[in-house]
Design a protein around this motif. Structure first.
Motif, PDB file in Angstrom:
ATOM      1  N   ALA A 107      19.902  44.401 -52.693  1.00  5.68           N
ATOM      2  CA  ALA A 107      20.399  44.866 -53.990  1.00  5.68           C
ATOM      3  C   ALA A 107      20.134  46.362 -54.162  1.00  5.68           C
ATOM      4  O   ALA A 107      20.972  47.098 -54.700  1.00  5.68           O
ATOM      5  N   ARG A 108      18.952  46.812 -53.729  1.00  7.24           N
ATOM      6  CA  ARG A 108      18.637  48.239 -53.818  1.00  7.24           C
ATOM      7  C   ARG A 108      19.676  49.056 -53.045  1.00  7.24           C
ATOM      8  O   ARG A 108      20.210  50.055 -53.554  1.00  7.24           O
ATOM      9  N   LEU A 109      19.951  48.643 -51.815  1.00  9.40           N
ATOM     10  CA  LEU A 109      20.908  49.390 -50.994  1.00  9.40           C
ATOM     11  C   LEU A 109      22.298  49.367 -51.622  1.00  9.40           C
ATOM     12  O   LEU A 109      23.021  50.375 -51.590  1.00  9.40           O
ATOM     13  N   ALA A 110      22.671  48.221 -52.205  1.00  7.27           N
ATOM     14  CA  ALA A 110      23.983  48.126 -52.844  1.00  7.27           C
ATOM     15  C   ALA A 110      24.081  49.064 -54.047  1.00  7.27           C
ATOM     16  O   ALA A 110      25.112  49.702 -54.270  1.00  7.27           O
ATOM     17  N   LEU A 111      23.002  49.161 -54.807  1.00  3.85           N
ATOM     18  CA  LEU A 111      23.009  50.058 -55.968  1.00  3.85           C
ATOM     19  C   LEU A 111      23.074  51.521 -55.534  1.00  3.85           C
ATOM     20  O   LEU A 111      23.789  52.321 -56.137  1.00  3.85           O
ATOM     21  N   PHE A 112      22.344  51.879 -54.488  1.00  7.43           N
ATOM     22  CA  PHE A 112      22.433  53.254 -53.987  1.00  7.43           C
ATOM     23  C   PHE A 112      23.834  53.563 -53.471  1.00  7.43           C
ATOM     24  O   PHE A 112      24.364  54.657 -53.681  1.00  7.43           O
ATOM     25  N   ARG A 113      24.428  52.602 -52.817  1.00 10.68           N
ATOM     26  CA  ARG A 113      25.789  52.799 -52.317  1.00 10.68           C
ATOM     27  C   ARG A 113      26.756  52.981 -53.487  1.00 10.68           C
ATOM     28  O   ARG A 113      27.661  53.838 -53.446  1.00 10.68           O
ATOM     29  N   GLU A 114      26.561  52.218 -54.553  1.00 14.10           N
ATOM     30  CA  GLU A 114      27.409  52.318 -55.741  1.00 14.10           C
ATOM     31  C   GLU A 114      27.303  53.708 -56.367  1.00 14.10           C
ATOM     32  O   GLU A 114      28.312  54.334 -56.706  1.00 14.10           O
ATOM     33  N   VAL A 115      26.075  54.201 -56.500  1.00 18.22           N
ATOM     34  CA  VAL A 115      25.869  55.546 -57.059  1.00 18.22           C
ATOM     35  C   VAL A 115      26.507  56.596 -56.166  1.00 18.22           C
ATOM     36  O   VAL A 115      27.197  57.514 -56.640  1.00 18.22           O
ATOM     37  N   ALA A 116      26.274  56.476 -54.864  1.00 15.24           N
ATOM     38  CA  ALA A 116      26.822  57.467 -53.924  1.00 15.24           C
ATOM     39  C   ALA A 116      28.337  57.510 -53.991  1.00 15.24           C
ATOM     40  O   ALA A 116      28.944  58.596 -53.970  1.00 15.24           O
ATOM     41  N   GLU A 117      28.973  56.365 -54.083  1.00 15.20           N
ATOM     42  CA  GLU A 117      30.438  56.332 -54.110  1.00 15.20           C
ATOM     43  C   GLU A 117      30.983  56.881 -55.433  1.00 15.20           C
ATOM     44  O   GLU A 117      31.986  57.601 -55.438  1.00 15.20           O
ATOM     45  N   ARG A 118      30.318  56.560 -56.552  1.00 14.27           N
ATOM     46  CA  ARG A 118      30.764  57.118 -57.836  1.00 14.27           C
ATOM     47  C   ARG A 118      30.616  58.635 -57.842  1.00 14.27           C
ATOM     48  O   ARG A 118      31.513  59.367 -58.280  1.00 14.27           O
ATOM     49  N   ALA A 119      29.461  59.092 -57.380  1.00 11.66           N
ATOM     50  CA  ALA A 119      29.218  60.532 -57.363  1.00 11.66           C
ATOM     51  C   ALA A 119      30.167  61.230 -56.398  1.00 11.66           C
ATOM     52  O   ALA A 119      30.662  62.323 -56.673  1.00 11.66           O
ATOM     53  N   HIS A 120      30.427  60.595 -55.267  1.00 11.01           N
ATOM     54  CA  HIS A 120      31.347  61.163 -54.275  1.00 11.01           C
ATOM     55  C   HIS A 120      32.739  61.367 -54.889  1.00 11.01           C
ATOM     56  O   HIS A 120      33.360  62.422 -54.716  1.00 11.01           O
ATOM     57  N   ALA A 121      33.207  60.354 -55.611  1.00 11.19           N
ATOM     58  CA  ALA A 121      34.524  60.465 -56.242  1.00 11.19           C
ATOM     59  C   ALA A 121      34.546  61.620 -57.241  1.00 11.19           C
ATOM     60  O   ALA A 121      35.552  62.339 -57.355  1.00 11.19           O
ATOM     61  N   GLN A 122      33.425  61.823 -57.940  1.00  9.56           N
ATOM     62  CA  GLN A 122      33.361  62.918 -58.897  1.00  9.56           C
ATOM     63  C   GLN A 122      33.329  64.266 -58.175  1.00  9.56           C
ATOM     64  O   GLN A 122      33.949  65.239 -58.631  1.00  9.56           O
ATOM     65  N   VAL A 123      32.637  64.331 -57.046  1.00 14.34           N
ATOM     66  CA  VAL A 123      32.590  65.575 -56.268  1.00 14.34           C
ATOM     67  C   VAL A 123      33.975  65.930 -55.728  1.00 14.34           C
ATOM     68  O   VAL A 123      34.348  67.107 -55.671  1.00 14.34           O
ATOM     69  N   VAL A 124      34.733  64.929 -55.330  1.00 16.06           N
ATOM     70  CA  VAL A 124      36.101  65.190 -54.862  1.00 16.06           C
ATOM     71  C   VAL A 124      36.904  65.880 -55.959  1.00 16.06           C
ATOM     72  O   VAL A 124      37.649  66.833 -55.708  1.00 16.06           O
ATOM     73  N   ALA A 125      36.743  65.383 -57.197  1.00 18.54           N
ATOM     74  CA  ALA A 125      37.483  65.973 -58.322  1.00 18.54           C
ATOM     75  C   ALA A 125      36.860  67.273 -58.822  1.00 18.54           C
ATOM     76  O   ALA A 125      37.567  68.164 -59.290  1.00 18.54           O
ATOM     77  N   GLU A 126      35.538  67.367 -58.725  1.00 19.99           N
ATOM     78  CA  GLU A 126      34.804  68.535 -59.246  1.00 19.99           C
ATOM     79  C   GLU A 126      33.797  68.999 -58.198  1.00 19.99           C
ATOM     80  O   GLU A 126      32.612  68.666 -58.293  1.00 19.99           O
ATOM     81  N   PRO A 127      34.202  69.765 -57.200  1.00 18.86           N
ATOM     82  CA  PRO A 127      33.312  70.116 -56.096  1.00 18.86           C
ATOM     83  C   PRO A 127      32.071  70.907 -56.506  1.00 18.86           C
ATOM     84  O   PRO A 127      31.093  70.934 -55.751  1.00 18.86           O
ATOM     85  N   ASP A 128      32.092  71.527 -57.677  1.00 12.23           N
ATOM     86  CA  ASP A 128      30.952  72.321 -58.121  1.00 12.23           C
ATOM     87  C   ASP A 128      30.103  71.614 -59.178  1.00 12.23           C
ATOM     88  O   ASP A 128      29.270  72.250 -59.845  1.00 12.23           O
ATOM     89  N   ASN A 129      30.278  70.317 -59.328  1.00 15.51           N
ATOM     90  CA  ASN A 129      29.504  69.559 -60.311  1.00 15.51           C
ATOM     91  C   ASN A 129      28.128  69.249 -59.721  1.00 15.51           C
ATOM     92  O   ASN A 129      27.983  68.383 -58.862  1.00 15.51           O
TER      93      ASN A 129
END
Length: 276
Positions: A107-129
């Motif tokens: 569950a810990r690894l799944a939650l970290f993966r979830e955060v990483a993917e959400r943040a990654h999508a935001q970085v794609v849209a906002e590279p300087d965030n």
């Protein structure tokens, strides 16, 4: 400096879907309880490591108050309900909960993966965030520790962490947490693959780690997590001969007065480390 590699994470961070069921409750009744009015007055101290701007009065501010009081699940849900505006709250609450309180490793690894993917999508849209970059790096780093740092380096996750943190420091030189996280990256790489391979393959250097730790703790001297990371790095890089220095850093962390729930968890870890 160019933006970090924006390659999709799904192949590099395989894992199960996010776990179901209620999150583990925060265990310490003596942790600070922070309401919305206190949040406004204490914001600078609470976010000394990141320099995040405070939210406007309203539900998102309530979410941050819940986060700082240890109600991580409610905080994450409030953040997610606010879309892009609430993503920093959602990612921080989820990542901190996963790191400190989630008892199930999958569950810990799944939650970290979830955060990483959400943040990654935001970085794609906002590279300087910087918030998106930081929580992407944090989540990937903790995921890497869960599957083994050496294995994560082989998958290319280490480079993603390093580039994201370097980008934050270039954009926001007073981001204390990014300095400490990048210092930890340098130290962990050297500890796992050795100084020569670490330097030649990943650009990891012991002297860079020490400089970054000193800068990060100068920016936020009340970071219990930073003091503990520094202590672990001193031992990893310089050996048992530096045990007295590492112990002093743990003692300093354990003696801090926590400003919020996350800091209460850090102080407890420091106390446990001294007891071992």
């Amino acid at each position: 400096m160019s933006p970090p590699d924006l390659q999709p994470l799904s192949l590099l961070m395989p894992g199960a879907a996010s776990p179901t069921g209620a999150w583990t409750r925060f265990p310490y009744a003596d942790a600070p309880k922070i309401d919305v009015d206190q949040l406004r007055h204490r914001w600078v101290r609470l976010h000394a490591g990141q320099g995040l701007q405070p939210p406007a009065p309203g539900p998102l501010a309530e979410g941050w108050a819940r986060y700082h009081s240890g109600d991580f699940e409610a905080a994450a849900n409030i953040g997610l309900a606010h879309g892009t505006e609430g993503m920093a709250l959602a990612n921080q609450a989820t990542a901190i909960y996963a790191n400190y309180l989630e008892p199930r490793e999958a569950a810990r690894l799944a939650l970290f993966r979830e955060v990483a993917e959400r943040a990654h999508a935001q970085v794609v849209a906002e590279p300087d965030n910087c918030q998106a970059l930081y929580w992407q790096a944090y989540a990937i780093g903790r995921y890497a520790q869960g599957i083994s740092v050496a294995r994560a380096l082989a998958k290319g996750l280490g480079s993603k962490v390093k580039l994201a943190l370097e980008r934050i420091i270039a954009l926001q030189p007073h981001h204390a947490d990014a300095h400490i996280a990048l210092a930890t990256f340098h130290a962990e790489v050297i500890d796992k693959v050795g100084a020569l391979v670490g330097r030649m393959t990943y650009g990891a250097r012991a002297e860079t780690a020490m400089t970054l730790f000193e800068r990060g703790l100068a920016l936020n001297p009340d970071s219990a997590s930073g003091l503990m990371e520094y202590a672990r790095a001193v031992l990893a890089l310089h050996g048992e001969g530096c045990m007295a220095e590492a112990t002093a850093l743990y003692e300093k962390a354990a003696a801090l007065t926590p400003a919020d729930a996350r800091e209460r968890l850090d102080v407890e870890l420091a106390r446990a480390g001294l007891a071992d």
